[in-house]
Each structure stands twice: as structure tokens, then as C-alpha cells.
Scaffold this motif. Structure first.
Motif, PDB file in Angstrom:
ATOM      1  N   ILE A 168       0.805  -1.222   0.000  1.00 11.74           N
ATOM      2  CA  ILE A 168       0.000   0.000   0.000  1.00 11.74           C
ATOM      3  C   ILE A 168       0.837   1.271   0.000  1.00 11.74           C
ATOM      4  O   ILE A 168       1.585   1.541   0.945  1.00 11.74           O
ATOM      5  N   ALA A 169       0.682   2.028  -1.061  1.00  7.69           N
ATOM      6  CA  ALA A 169       1.436   3.280  -1.164  1.00  7.69           C
ATOM      7  C   ALA A 169       0.677   4.427  -0.521  1.00  7.69           C
ATOM      8  O   ALA A 169      -0.555   4.379  -0.368  1.00  7.69           O
ATOM      9  N   LEU A 170       1.422   5.449  -0.126  1.00  6.03           N
ATOM     10  CA  LEU A 170       0.787   6.696   0.274  1.00  6.03           C
ATOM     11  C   LEU A 170       1.082   7.675  -0.851  1.00  6.03           C
ATOM     12  O   LEU A 170       2.242   7.865  -1.224  1.00  6.03           O
ATOM     13  N   CYS A 171       0.052   8.272  -1.399  1.00  5.74           N
ATOM     14  CA  CYS A 171       0.248   9.213  -2.492  1.00  5.74           C
ATOM     15  C   CYS A 171      -0.211  10.593  -2.036  1.00  5.74           C
ATOM     16  O   CYS A 171      -1.370  10.782  -1.670  1.00  5.74           O
ATOM     17  N   SER A 172       0.701  11.550  -2.116  1.00  3.93           N
ATOM     18  CA  SER A 172       0.383  12.882  -1.625  1.00  3.93           C
ATOM     19  C   SER A 172       0.950  13.956  -2.535  1.00  3.93           C
ATOM     20  O   SER A 172       1.674  13.668  -3.486  1.00  3.93           O
ATOM     21  N   VAL A 173       0.583  15.174  -2.228  1.00  3.82           N
ATOM     22  CA  VAL A 173       1.165  16.337  -2.884  1.00  3.82           C
ATOM     23  C   VAL A 173       1.483  17.295  -1.748  1.00  3.82           C
ATOM     24  O   VAL A 173       0.641  17.542  -0.894  1.00  3.82           O
ATOM     25  N   GLU A 174       2.696  17.778  -1.730  1.00  6.85           N
ATOM     26  CA  GLU A 174       3.125  18.653  -0.631  1.00  6.85           C
ATOM     27  C   GLU A 174       2.890  17.992   0.726  1.00  6.85           C
ATOM     28  O   GLU A 174       2.294  18.567   1.625  1.00  6.85           O
ATOM     29  N   LEU A 175       3.414  16.820   0.832  1.00  3.73           N
ATOM     30  CA  LEU A 175       3.250  16.020   2.054  1.00  3.73           C
ATOM     31  C   LEU A 175       3.826  16.694   3.301  1.00  3.73           C
ATOM     32  O   LEU A 175       3.420  16.409   4.425  1.00  3.73           O
ATOM     33  N   ALA A 182       4.560   0.212 -12.105  1.00  6.17           N
ATOM     34  CA  ALA A 182       5.965  -0.154 -12.298  1.00  6.17           C
ATOM     35  C   ALA A 182       6.570  -0.770 -11.043  1.00  6.17           C
ATOM     36  O   ALA A 182       7.352  -1.723 -11.112  1.00  6.17           O
ATOM     37  N   GLN A 183       6.170  -0.243  -9.884  1.00  2.92           N
ATOM     38  CA  GLN A 183       6.757  -0.737  -8.643  1.00  2.92           C
ATOM     39  C   GLN A 183       5.963  -1.884  -8.030  1.00  2.92           C
ATOM     40  O   GLN A 183       6.241  -2.309  -6.907  1.00  2.92           O
ATOM     41  N   GLY A 184       4.988  -2.364  -8.762  1.00  2.00           N
ATOM     42  CA  GLY A 184       4.249  -3.537  -8.302  1.00  2.00           C
ATOM     43  C   GLY A 184       3.418  -3.331  -7.047  1.00  2.00           C
ATOM     44  O   GLY A 184       3.166  -4.269  -6.280  1.00  2.00           O
ATOM     45  N   LEU A 185       2.951  -2.125  -6.829  1.00  2.33           N
ATOM     46  CA  LEU A 185       2.104  -1.881  -5.662  1.00  2.33           C
ATOM     47  C   LEU A 185       0.663  -2.247  -6.011  1.00  2.33           C
ATOM     48  O   LEU A 185       0.265  -2.207  -7.172  1.00  2.33           O
ATOM     49  N   ASP A 186      -0.111  -2.621  -5.025  1.00  9.55           N
ATOM     50  CA  ASP A 186      -1.480  -3.024  -5.358  1.00  9.55           C
ATOM     51  C   ASP A 186      -2.565  -2.180  -4.688  1.00  9.55           C
ATOM     52  O   ASP A 186      -3.758  -2.493  -4.771  1.00  9.55           O
ATOM     53  N   ALA A 187      -2.136  -1.127  -4.039  1.00  6.88           N
ATOM     54  CA  ALA A 187      -3.114  -0.247  -3.416  1.00  6.88           C
ATOM     55  C   ALA A 187      -2.492   1.106  -3.102  1.00  6.88           C
ATOM     56  O   ALA A 187      -1.262   1.215  -3.005  1.00  6.88           O
ATOM     57  N   ALA A 188      -3.348   2.096  -2.960  1.00  4.40           N
ATOM     58  CA  ALA A 188      -2.850   3.428  -2.606  1.00  4.40           C
ATOM     59  C   ALA A 188      -3.857   4.167  -1.741  1.00  4.40           C
ATOM     60  O   ALA A 188      -5.067   4.138  -1.994  1.00  4.40           O
ATOM     61  N   PHE A 189      -3.327   4.803  -0.710  1.00  7.63           N
ATOM     62  CA  PHE A 189      -4.141   5.729   0.075  1.00  7.63           C
ATOM     63  C   PHE A 189      -3.680   7.122  -0.339  1.00  7.63           C
ATOM     64  O   PHE A 189      -2.503   7.459  -0.221  1.00  7.63           O
ATOM     65  N   CYS A 190      -4.618   7.909  -0.835  1.00 10.75           N
ATOM     66  CA  CYS A 190      -4.283   9.251  -1.296  1.00 10.75           C
ATOM     67  C   CYS A 190      -4.714  10.276  -0.254  1.00 10.75           C
ATOM     68  O   CYS A 190      -5.824  10.196   0.268  1.00 10.75           O
ATOM     69  N   THR A 191      -3.875  11.234  -0.011  1.00  8.91           N
ATOM     70  CA  THR A 191      -4.188  12.241   1.008  1.00  8.91           C
ATOM     71  C   THR A 191      -5.242  13.244   0.540  1.00  8.91           C
ATOM     72  O   THR A 191      -5.678  14.089   1.319  1.00  8.91           O
ATOM     73  N   GLU A 192      -5.624  13.153  -0.725  1.00  6.68           N
ATOM     74  CA  GLU A 192      -6.709  13.994  -1.251  1.00  6.68           C
ATOM     75  C   GLU A 192      -7.450  13.208  -2.326  1.00  6.68           C
ATOM     76  O   GLU A 192      -6.825  12.499  -3.114  1.00  6.68           O
ATOM     77  N   ASP A 193      -8.735  13.409  -2.436  1.00  4.27           N
ATOM     78  CA  ASP A 193      -9.521  12.747  -3.475  1.00  4.27           C
ATOM     79  C   ASP A 193      -9.013  13.073  -4.874  1.00  4.27           C
ATOM     80  O   ASP A 193      -9.004  12.230  -5.768  1.00  4.27           O
ATOM     81  N   MET A 194      -8.599  14.313  -5.046  1.00  7.99           N
ATOM     82  CA  MET A 194      -8.145  14.748  -6.366  1.00  7.99           C
ATOM     83  C   MET A 194      -6.981  13.900  -6.885  1.00  7.99           C
ATOM     84  O   MET A 194      -6.895  13.607  -8.078  1.00  7.99           O
ATOM     85  N   ILE A 195      -6.101  13.524  -5.992  1.00 11.73           N
ATOM     86  CA  ILE A 195      -4.976  12.669  -6.381  1.00 11.73           C
ATOM     87  C   ILE A 195      -5.511  11.295  -6.774  1.00 11.73           C
ATOM     88  O   ILE A 195      -5.111  10.718  -7.790  1.00 11.73           O
TER      89      ILE A 195
END
Lengths: 334, 334
Positions: A188-195, A240-253
Motif C-alpha cells: 500500500i502506497a501513500l500518495c500525496s502532494v506537498e506532504l 511499475a513498482q508492483g504496488l497493489d493499493a494506494a491511500f491518497c491524502t486527497e480525493d483529487m490525487i
DNA sequence: CTGAAAGCGCTTACAG
DNA sequence: CTGAAAGCGCTTACAG
């Protein structure tokens, strides 16, 4: 040229003090004269001049809202969050006579001084500051000695001591991540902008805690820029990195990632778990619909506005410091 | 308590008239005194009080924006169109000293009278009315004798004679439909919400013309309610009736249809052609991306604001009546 | 319960 | 180029 209190006084056969009293509701006069004044006012089409009133009472009946649009030049356009806040503010203000909202979208951080001048010039009665502003700016606000309510601000020091309304961002990050884990996702990745911002850090903390409890490894994606575009780019990296999930810090992401993933033919919801944060409308407009953390933005705005109005109308009010609960909304993307 | 023009006059050793002159830039005085006044003002932290100024000049430096939010209670939230307009207004106002925007979201059509009172009470210098308002209301605006600029209004009579900025909606409808025909689609529906409105009628006319030229039959879907939800429902009907394309009078409807169609497994862009109208961001955030008619909302708002400011600042300006061009943006949904 | 008076902070003729 | 005076439309003590 315009009809003034004097005209009404003459028409009603009373003094202007009486007319003023009727309109401000300060001093009671006989019901008879009150009605006479009201009738005269209506007849002449009299409306109190707010500028004149403001000059003497030193109240503008103007609420100033400050938006950090340096994060994004067209704040209102790019971030539905602010629109919802605005709508919620209006929904409360509608029931308060003579209150209006004026907005200062701060284009550059350096222009925060201008905000100070603006507050003085317009003599705003109170301030709603939405988003992150640093301590120095909060000090400036403090120096105005007018009520301030902060929304989503985490830079407050004990000496500023403003009222605020925040959400339980850490729990939100935790719930989102935990949900992905429960659904069977492990990478599970964390995907953010200006974290690095204080608010995103909170959500990040929640993510970290959930992963730690499940003994999983964290993978963080962060950059600056437009959230949606960042998401598009993350989608490729995620695959590419074989991740299977992501939690995004914003819906827009998340919407950007969804877009990128669908383009690559990834079955989101089955082969890939995606969770956003905010619960903006966009999240259920896309297909598959986005699982997200609902922070009830509208209520947040209403609460903040009511808090401000409370301080304004009841000088004995001390304001309040609130952290609103947050909850997971499960939809099709997980 | 606050520092006034008198304090500055004393500090600078001049009369208040001079201080006033320096700040209004009306009468020229020696560069020397000007600098002295400015220095004194800065030293004391003087800022002109807009309420006092307003009282005497009868100018509030407030621009009133009226939104017909009776169409949708939370206008700003539900319709990205208004947000873009707002951003564009701020982008222009930022360069004009001391102008602020106040907004009146009209909750119920019946409350249009309140707007009238609001205009008087706040003494707004000019008005930006966005969306459709009927003739009676325009008459009320006319009676205020202040500059008005209309955006997307088609109910103007010759006696109102306001400045306006519209888009070439008919051509837009034509281009969209023609595009679908060119792409090989033959059973093209028109999907709308509140089609009876003058603006939607224009877009409808364009659709009709294109179909007529191609000798195709028209199929109209119309209802009241939330555009996105309407789209969801239209999707089912579209499939049931064997239609293979749809021109939507708003992007929001198209996004709803897209959502509904995808859920049913329809390959939008291949087996079904979909075109929207507006070109809001949402259209390229969804996947597949939406083909649409771009009406350059931002420019529309800028133009309207500049027009208003022009009338305000140059009393000889007669305003202007503009119809902005429109163009097709082809993306993945056709 | 009502009226005459002062004054909020500024701009705008009008004299000098 | 500068100053004294009037006044924008209202509210607020203060007398009555």
C-alpha cells in the motif's frame, strides 16, 4: 437624493433617534410609534445605509475569508473543498441580517501583508481563515483584535489561541489504510502532494500507524504541483513498482490515479485498491466510484461560521476548538 | 482609537485636505509634501477607512454578484461553472485597488426582492448577474441606476439594455452534434435538464439544425433535478431505446451518462458517442475523457468583470455586448 | 418614551 | 499649493 432617516422621521412625525431605535431595536418605544415608523419607512422605500452605520458603530457586518490560493492560483476552480466551504458559509449567513462575506484569495505568500491592510481598510468584523497559514501570519491576525476562526490550520501556537475547526485527520489516514489492509491489499502506497504540510502529515501519521500495526512496509509518493496531474503520474509508478493499493491524502490525487490506472487497463477495485480523502462529489461521479474518508466539509464550514457569529454576537462567548470526526465511505474502488 | 487622517495631518504638518488629496490622488501637491504625508501615514500605520470614504463619495467599492442558486441550493458546490467565474472575477479585481466582491446566492426565486434591498443597503457600485433572471428582475436592477453586466442571460428586453457577455450557444450545439454525425453516429439524443430555459434552448437549436441538415431524427431527454443524477438515469434509457450517441447540454449530465454507461459495460467512445458542453475540468478528469464544447468560462468571467470596471472607472464608457466564440474539444468519448 | 446635539472619518467645494 | 468649514447618514449618550 436617497431617502434617509430624517425623511422617515419627518414622515412618521418623530425624531430621528426614534427611527434609529426602531431599526436597531435598541431602545423600545411604543408599539404604535414603531408601526408608524415602519410604515413611513416602507412608504418612502427607506433602507439603512450600512456605510454610515458602520462608521459610527465601527462594525462593518463584513466577514473576511482568507484562502491560501498560493497553493493553487485558481483555488476555487481547482479545489472543490473551498466551494463547499463557501456554500456552507452562505447557508449560515443567509439567516443573519446584513452579514456579507468578502474573500481574499492570497496569491503569493509574500502578499500576506496586503491581507493585513485589507482587513483594516474594510474593517471586517471577523475572520475565517481556511487552510494552512504560518505563525507569523497568525500573529498579524492576532494583532487585529477581532474574532478569528481557523479551519484546517495546524500552526497555531498557544499565544494565538484562536478558535478553530479541524478534522480528525490522523484517524482518517488510519481508517483508510486499515480498510485497504482488511480488503487484503499488502503493498500500500501513500500518495500525496506537498506532504510536508502539517495537515498532510497528520494523514500520513495515520497511514504509518496502520501499516506498522499490520507489519507492512510503507512506500511514499510525494511531489509538488496539481493533485490530479500528480495522480496521473503516480499511476505509472504504482504499476511499475508492483504496488497493489494506494491511500491518497486527497480525493483529487485518487481521481488522477484512477484515470491513469484505467487507461492502463487496471481493474480498480479488484486488482488495485484505491482510497481517497475528503469526500468531494467528484469521488462518486467517477467510475468506479471512489472509496474515501468523509470529513464532512459542509458541516465544517457551517460550524466555523456559527462559531464566528457566536463570538461576534455574544461578546461573552469564548469561541471553541473543535475536531470533527471522520469516517470511511466504502465504494467501488476497494 | 484608530489612526485617522487628522493624526497623519498633524504628524506631517499639513491640513487634512492635503492628506486626503494625497490618498485620493485628486489634487496634486508638491512632491515634497506628498512624500512627507506618505511617510507620516506609514509611520503611524494609517489606512483610509472605506466606510467613511463610502459615506461621502457614495461609492462602496463593492461589486455585487448575483447567482441564481434556486436552480441548485448549493450552487458553488454543485456547479464548477460558478467557481471558475469567481476565480476569474478575483483575478481581475486583484489589480484594482480596494474593490471587493460580495455575493448574493438567491435561494428562492421569490427572494429576488431581498436582492434589491441588499443592493441598496450595501450600496454596491456595480452588478454582475450570472445566469438566467427574468425580465421583472432585470427591471428591478435597472431601477438602481448602477452598471450591470449580465452573463448568460437571454431575457433582456430592449429597455433594460445592459451590457452582457454570452457564448455562442447555438453554434456550440451545432458543432457538438455535427461532430457526432461525422463520427458516424446516427441515433443521437439530446440530454438536458430544464431544457425550457432560454440558454438550453439555444444549445438545443444548434442540435436541431445539425440533425436537420443530416436528415436525422431527434430524440430529447429532459427533466428537472441534479444534472449528474439525471445523466445516470438517462444512461439506462439511452441503452433501452437503442441510441448510440448523446449531446448533453452540460458536462455534468455527460459525466452522469458516462458513469451509467460504464457501469453497464458500454464502451464509450467506441460503441457510444458522448459530447458535453462547458469544458469544466471534470470532463478531462473522468476516463474516458469527455469530448465537449469549450466556452472558456474563465475568459467569460474576466471579460464581464473588465466590462463592469470599465463602466465604473470611465463614466463615458457605454459598456459592451459580447458573444464569445465556442469551439469543440475532441477527446476520448467520441 | 422622545428630542437636540455631538460626532464617527472622510471628501469636497471654496477661499486664500 | 494649502486650510477652514460643511456635511455624507447614521448612532449614542444625555436631557427631558
Amino acid at each position: 437624493m436617497s431617502v434617509t432617516i430624517i425623511d422617515v422621521a419627518r414622515e412618521a412625525g418623530v425624531s430621528r433617534t426614534t427611527v434609529s431605535n426602531v431599526f436597531t431595536g435598541k431602545d423600545k418605544c411604543s408599539e404604535e410609534t414603531r408601526l408608524a415608523v415602519l410604515a413611513a419607512a416602507k412608504h418612502l422605500g427607506y433602507k439603512p445605509n450600512l456605510a454610515a452605520r458602520s462608521l459610527i458603530t465601527n462594525q462593518s457586518r463584513l466577514i473576511g475569508m482568507i484562502l491560501p490560493s498560493y497553493v493553487d492560483p485558481n483555488t476555487l476552480t481547482s479545489s472543490p473543498f473551498y466551494n463547499i466551504i463557501m456554500d456552507s458559509v452562505y447557508s449560515v449567513l443567509r439567516n443573519e441580517a446584513y452579514y456579507d462575506l468578502i474573500i481574499f484569495p492570497v496569491q503569493y505568500k509574500e502578499k500576506l501583508v496586503q491581507v493585513s491592510d485589507w482587513i483594516d481598510a474594510r474593517n471586517v468584523d471577523g475572520i475565517l481563515a481556511v487552510g494552512e497559514f504560518d505563525r507569523n501570519f497568525l500573529k498579524v491576525l492576532k494583532s487585529k483584535s477581532i474574532p478569528v476562526v481557523l479551519i484546517d490550520n495546524y500552526s497555531q501556537t498557544s499565544d494565538a489561541n484562536f478558535s478553530y475547526v479541524n478534522s480528525d485527520d490522523t484517524t482518517g489516514g488510519y481508517l483508510a489504510t486499515q480498510h485497504l489492509i482488511e480488503k487484503g491489499f499488502r503493498n500500500i502506497a501513500l500518495c500525496s502532494v506537498e506532504l510536508h504540510g502539517p495537515l498532510m502529515q497528520k494523514r500520513y501519521q495515520g497511514y504509518k500507524r496502520a501499516l506498522k500495526e499490520a507489519k507492512l512496509r510503507e512506500t511514499v509518493f510525494d511531489k509538488t504541483g496539481v493533485p490530479f496531474e500528480a495522480g496521473i503520474q503516480y499511476a505509472e509508478a504504482l504499476i511499475a513498482q508492483g504496488l497493489d493499493a494506494a491511500f491518497c491524502t486527497e480525493d483529487m490525487i485518487a481521481v488522477g490515479i484512477l484515470h491513469g490506472l484505467l487507461k492502463k487497463g487496471v481493474k480498480v477495485g479488484e486488482d488495485f485498491g484505491l482510497v481517497g480523502f475528503d469526500n468531494i462529489y467528484l469521488g462518486y461521479q467517477v467510475y468506479p466510484e471512489l472509496t474515501t474518508v468523509d470529513q464532512n466539509i459542509f458541516e465544517k464550514g457551517e460550524t466555523a461560521t456559527r462559531t464566528l457569529l457566536n463570538i461576534l454576537n455574544h461578546s461573552n462567548s469564548t469561541g471553541s476548538r473543535l475536531v470533527l470526526p471522520v469516517n470511511l465511505v466504502e465504494r467501488e474502488s476497494t
